[in-house]
Design a protein around this motif. Sequence first.
Motif, PDB file in Angstrom:
ATOM      1  N   GLU A  59       0.787  -1.232   0.000  1.00  0.00           N
ATOM      2  CA  GLU A  59       0.000   0.000   0.000  1.00  0.00           C
ATOM      3  C   GLU A  59       0.821   1.285   0.000  1.00  0.00           C
ATOM      4  OE1 GLU A  59      -2.155  -0.379   3.615  1.00  0.00           O
ATOM      5  OE2 GLU A  59      -0.371  -0.068   4.862  1.00  0.00           O
ATOM      6  N   SER A  60       2.140   1.151   0.065  1.00  0.00           N
ATOM      7  CA  SER A  60       2.935   2.377   0.119  1.00  0.00           C
ATOM      8  C   SER A  60       4.359   2.128  -0.364  1.00  0.00           C
ATOM      9  CB  SER A  60       3.000   2.900   1.559  1.00  0.00           C
ATOM     10  OG  SER A  60       3.786   2.033   2.349  1.00  0.00           O
ATOM     11  N   GLY A  61       5.015   3.220  -0.679  1.00  0.00           N
ATOM     12  CA  GLY A  61       6.415   3.138  -1.088  1.00  0.00           C
ATOM     13  C   GLY A  61       7.283   2.576   0.023  1.00  0.00           C
ATOM     14  N   THR A  62       6.959   2.968   1.241  1.00  0.00           N
ATOM     15  CA  THR A  62       7.739   2.466   2.386  1.00  0.00           C
ATOM     16  C   THR A  62       7.639   0.956   2.481  1.00  0.00           C
ATOM     17  OG1 THR A  62       7.102   4.510   3.489  1.00  0.00           O
ATOM     18  CG2 THR A  62       8.169   2.844   4.833  1.00  0.00           C
ATOM     19  N   ARG A  63       6.427   0.466   2.354  1.00  0.00           N
ATOM     20  CA  ARG A  63       6.226  -0.986   2.414  1.00  0.00           C
ATOM     21  C   ARG A  63       6.928  -1.671   1.250  1.00  0.00           C
ATOM     22  NH1 ARG A  63       4.894  -1.810   6.823  1.00  0.00           N
ATOM     23  NH2 ARG A  63       2.898  -1.447   7.836  1.00  0.00           N
ATOM     24  N   ALA A  64       6.901  -1.020   0.097  1.00  0.00           N
ATOM     25  CA  ALA A  64       7.561  -1.598  -1.082  1.00  0.00           C
ATOM     26  C   ALA A  64       9.050  -1.752  -0.813  1.00  0.00           C
ATOM     27  CB  ALA A  64       7.334  -0.722  -2.308  1.00  0.00           C
ATOM     28  N   LEU A  65       9.648  -0.710  -0.239  1.00  0.00           N
ATOM     29  CA  LEU A  65      11.080  -0.772   0.046  1.00  0.00           C
ATOM     30  C   LEU A  65      11.384  -1.819   1.109  1.00  0.00           C
ATOM     31  CD1 LEU A  65      12.052   3.004  -0.067  1.00  0.00           C
ATOM     32  CD2 LEU A  65      12.524   1.244  -1.772  1.00  0.00           C
ATOM     33  N   GLN A  66      10.507  -1.932   2.062  1.00  0.00           N
ATOM     34  CA  GLN A  66      10.686  -2.981   3.071  1.00  0.00           C
ATOM     35  C   GLN A  66      10.666  -4.349   2.403  1.00  0.00           C
ATOM     36  OE1 GLN A  66       7.506  -2.435   5.872  1.00  0.00           O
ATOM     37  NE2 GLN A  66       8.611  -0.906   7.067  1.00  0.00           N
ATOM     38  N   TYR A  67       9.693  -4.519   1.519  1.00  0.00           N
ATOM     39  CA  TYR A  67       9.568  -5.803   0.827  1.00  0.00           C
ATOM     40  C   TYR A  67      10.822  -6.114   0.026  1.00  0.00           C
ATOM     41  CZ  TYR A  67       7.683  -9.574  -1.999  1.00  0.00           C
ATOM     42  OH  TYR A  67       7.492 -10.788  -2.606  1.00  0.00           O
ATOM     43  N   LEU A  68      11.348  -5.062  -0.584  1.00  0.00           N
ATOM     44  CA  LEU A  68      12.536  -5.248  -1.416  1.00  0.00           C
ATOM     45  C   LEU A  68      13.814  -5.301  -0.595  1.00  0.00           C
ATOM     46  CD1 LEU A  68      11.457  -2.689  -4.139  1.00  0.00           C
ATOM     47  CD2 LEU A  68      11.700  -5.149  -4.496  1.00  0.00           C
ATOM     48  N   GLY A  69      13.656  -5.127   0.704  1.00  0.00           N
ATOM     49  CA  GLY A  69      14.807  -5.237   1.589  1.00  0.00           C
ATOM     50  C   GLY A  69      15.647  -3.994   1.648  1.00  0.00           C
ATOM     51  N   LEU A  70      15.019  -2.868   1.322  1.00  0.00           N
ATOM     52  CA  LEU A  70      15.812  -1.642   1.193  1.00  0.00           C
ATOM     53  C   LEU A  70      15.305  -0.530   2.078  1.00  0.00           C
ATOM     54  CD1 LEU A  70      16.482   0.340  -2.052  1.00  0.00           C
ATOM     55  CD2 LEU A  70      18.072  -0.294  -0.255  1.00  0.00           C
ATOM     56  N   ASP A  71      14.782  -0.844   3.231  1.00  0.00           N
ATOM     57  CA  ASP A  71      14.139   0.264   3.937  1.00  0.00           C
ATOM     58  C   ASP A  71      15.093   1.082   4.786  1.00  0.00           C
ATOM     59  OD1 ASP A  71      12.705  -1.200   6.928  1.00  0.00           O
ATOM     60  OD2 ASP A  71      14.559  -1.616   5.866  1.00  0.00           O
ATOM     61  N   GLY A  72      16.348   0.721   4.716  1.00  0.00           N
ATOM     62  CA  GLY A  72      17.354   1.636   5.297  1.00  0.00           C
ATOM     63  C   GLY A  72      17.381   1.728   6.793  1.00  0.00           C
ATOM     64  N   GLU A  73      16.230   1.952   7.392  1.00  0.00           N
ATOM     65  CA  GLU A  73      16.224   2.186   8.833  1.00  0.00           C
ATOM     66  C   GLU A  73      16.537   0.905   9.605  1.00  0.00           C
ATOM     67  OE1 GLU A  73      13.578   6.118   9.137  1.00  0.00           O
ATOM     68  OE2 GLU A  73      13.081   4.420  10.416  1.00  0.00           O
ATOM     69  N   LYS A  74      15.861  -0.158   9.173  1.00  0.00           N
ATOM     70  CA  LYS A  74      16.082  -1.385   9.935  1.00  0.00           C
ATOM     71  C   LYS A  74      17.063  -2.317   9.259  1.00  0.00           C
ATOM     72  CE  LYS A  74      11.304  -1.008  11.270  1.00  0.00           C
ATOM     73  NZ  LYS A  74       9.969  -1.354  10.834  1.00  0.00           N
ATOM     74  N   GLY A  75      17.579  -1.869   8.142  1.00  0.00           N
ATOM     75  CA  GLY A  75      18.443  -2.786   7.396  1.00  0.00           C
ATOM     76  C   GLY A  75      17.583  -3.795   6.667  1.00  0.00           C
ATOM     77  N   PRO A  76      18.183  -4.632   5.859  1.00  0.00           N
ATOM     78  CA  PRO A  76      17.391  -5.578   5.054  1.00  0.00           C
ATOM     79  C   PRO A  76      16.513  -6.417   5.962  1.00  0.00           C
ATOM     80  CG  PRO A  76      19.713  -5.682   4.456  1.00  0.00           C
ATOM     81  CD  PRO A  76      19.635  -4.840   5.677  1.00  0.00           C
ATOM     82  N   VAL A  77      15.221  -6.349   5.628  1.00  0.00           N
ATOM     83  CA  VAL A  77      14.278  -7.172   6.376  1.00  0.00           C
ATOM     84  C   VAL A  77      14.095  -8.453   5.602  1.00  0.00           C
ATOM     85  CG1 VAL A  77      11.895  -7.266   7.191  1.00  0.00           C
ATOM     86  CG2 VAL A  77      13.119  -5.103   7.182  1.00  0.00           C
ATOM     87  N   GLY A  78      13.983  -9.529   6.290  1.00  0.00           N
ATOM     88  CA  GLY A  78      13.765 -10.786   5.589  1.00  0.00           C
ATOM     89  C   GLY A  78      12.459 -10.714   4.828  1.00  0.00           C
ATOM     90  N   PHE A  79      12.498 -10.836   3.548  1.00  0.00           N
ATOM     91  CA  PHE A  79      11.257 -10.872   2.796  1.00  0.00           C
ATOM     92  C   PHE A  79      11.094 -12.276   2.255  1.00  0.00           C
ATOM     93  CE2 PHE A  79      14.658 -10.066  -0.003  1.00  0.00           C
ATOM     94  CZ  PHE A  79      14.285 -10.356  -1.301  1.00  0.00           C
ATOM     95  N   PRO A  94       0.221   9.132  -0.543  1.00  0.00           N
ATOM     96  CA  PRO A  94       0.637   9.921   0.629  1.00  0.00           C
ATOM     97  C   PRO A  94       1.978   9.398   1.128  1.00  0.00           C
ATOM     98  CG  PRO A  94      -1.141   8.405   1.212  1.00  0.00           C
ATOM     99  CD  PRO A  94      -0.948   8.285  -0.264  1.00  0.00           C
ATOM    100  N   GLY A  95       2.730  10.264   1.753  1.00  0.00           N
ATOM    101  CA  GLY A  95       4.055   9.838   2.227  1.00  0.00           C
ATOM    102  C   GLY A  95       5.006   9.852   1.044  1.00  0.00           C
ATOM    103  N   MET A  96       5.465   8.702   0.668  1.00  0.00           N
ATOM    104  CA  MET A  96       6.398   8.604  -0.457  1.00  0.00           C
ATOM    105  C   MET A  96       5.631   8.482  -1.772  1.00  0.00           C
ATOM    106  SD  MET A  96       9.377   5.747  -1.096  1.00  0.00           S
ATOM    107  CE  MET A  96       9.842   5.722   0.623  1.00  0.00           C
TER     108      MET A  96
END
Lengths: 222, 150
Positions: A59-79, A94-96
Amino acid sequence: MAIAGEVLRRNFPENVEVFDDSPSGSLELHVLAVDDSVVDRMVIERLLKISSCKVTTVESGTRALQYLGLDGEKGPVGFDGLKVNLIMTDYSMPGMTGYELLKKIKGSSVLREIPVVIMSSENVLARIDRCLEEGAEEFLLKPVKLSDVRRLKDFITRGEGKDGGETRDHKRKREDDYTSSSSPSPSPPSSSSLISSSSSSTASSASSSARLSKRAKLRKKD
Amino acid sequence: MDGVAQLQKQLVDFTDSLFQEGFLDEQFNQLQQLQDESNPDFVVEVVSLFFEDSERLLNELAKALEQKTIDFRKVDAHVHQFKGSSSSIGAQRVQKVCIAFRNYCEEQNIEGCLKCLQQVKLEYSLVKNKLETLFKIEKQLIAAGGSIPT
């Protein structure tokens, strides 16, 4: 050395493991669709599934980056480990925004080769230009149609780019005005395939902006 | 067979009228193309989702326009969403009101916005009603052993 968000390599035959073979033998693309609208997510998911693609919607760019392992803040999240072959994102979120997401993806050495398509309900040429310049493969006017998805899928799966000699300008597909903006990174081979692909699709995607402008004219709503 | 034929005609006539009166546009046909044996309820599902989402948006709009100081950007954001979702299911008249609505937001015209809110509520309830009727006829047709003409 697992790289988060392993990307589709353009040299298909060597990387057959990127796709799952469906029983009919055709390759299945995995598409990540990003849209803040719950209705649009359902429609795009259906459009893609009916076109024999695997789909993940967020639903969002942030979630997309998390999914792709690129969310920066937490480091690569296991997807879930499924390689993404194409990202389709809404522009206005909204947001990104989709544009900001596009920049982040193209700015990542790991992810930049994943083709990104922008979708928008608004036919704003400056916006389209900006996205194409930033490396988007396509800019689709919403509501997205089955024919759009089919064309996109054909283009992505046909895949093998021609030489890297084509400049990013050609990818912009404007009938007029090929401004020579220098691209920050070498243009991915996929950009040239869209233009120099087989005659049938050259005619149809002739100048996607011609199509877009035509759609704009037909589209009295907006 | 007579009953089925009659229901089919009813369905076709009713659907045609919805298009003629501008309630629905081509996008609704696109949605129907996405329905098949593996997903026989797709249109109903996506329209139901649209109803839910629209009700949420209408509530948000009402709230936003009740504020002492109206945040027009917020109102516009909601209208933009509503415009998008109505466009995605082919609810043409709703979409058209949203376009006018956004213009008033841009002008920060409170009266215009309030008028559009009423209008969009009306158009939404009209199309909701129409679609519910459409689905009812489809259901009757299928129950009578018929199939939906494509």
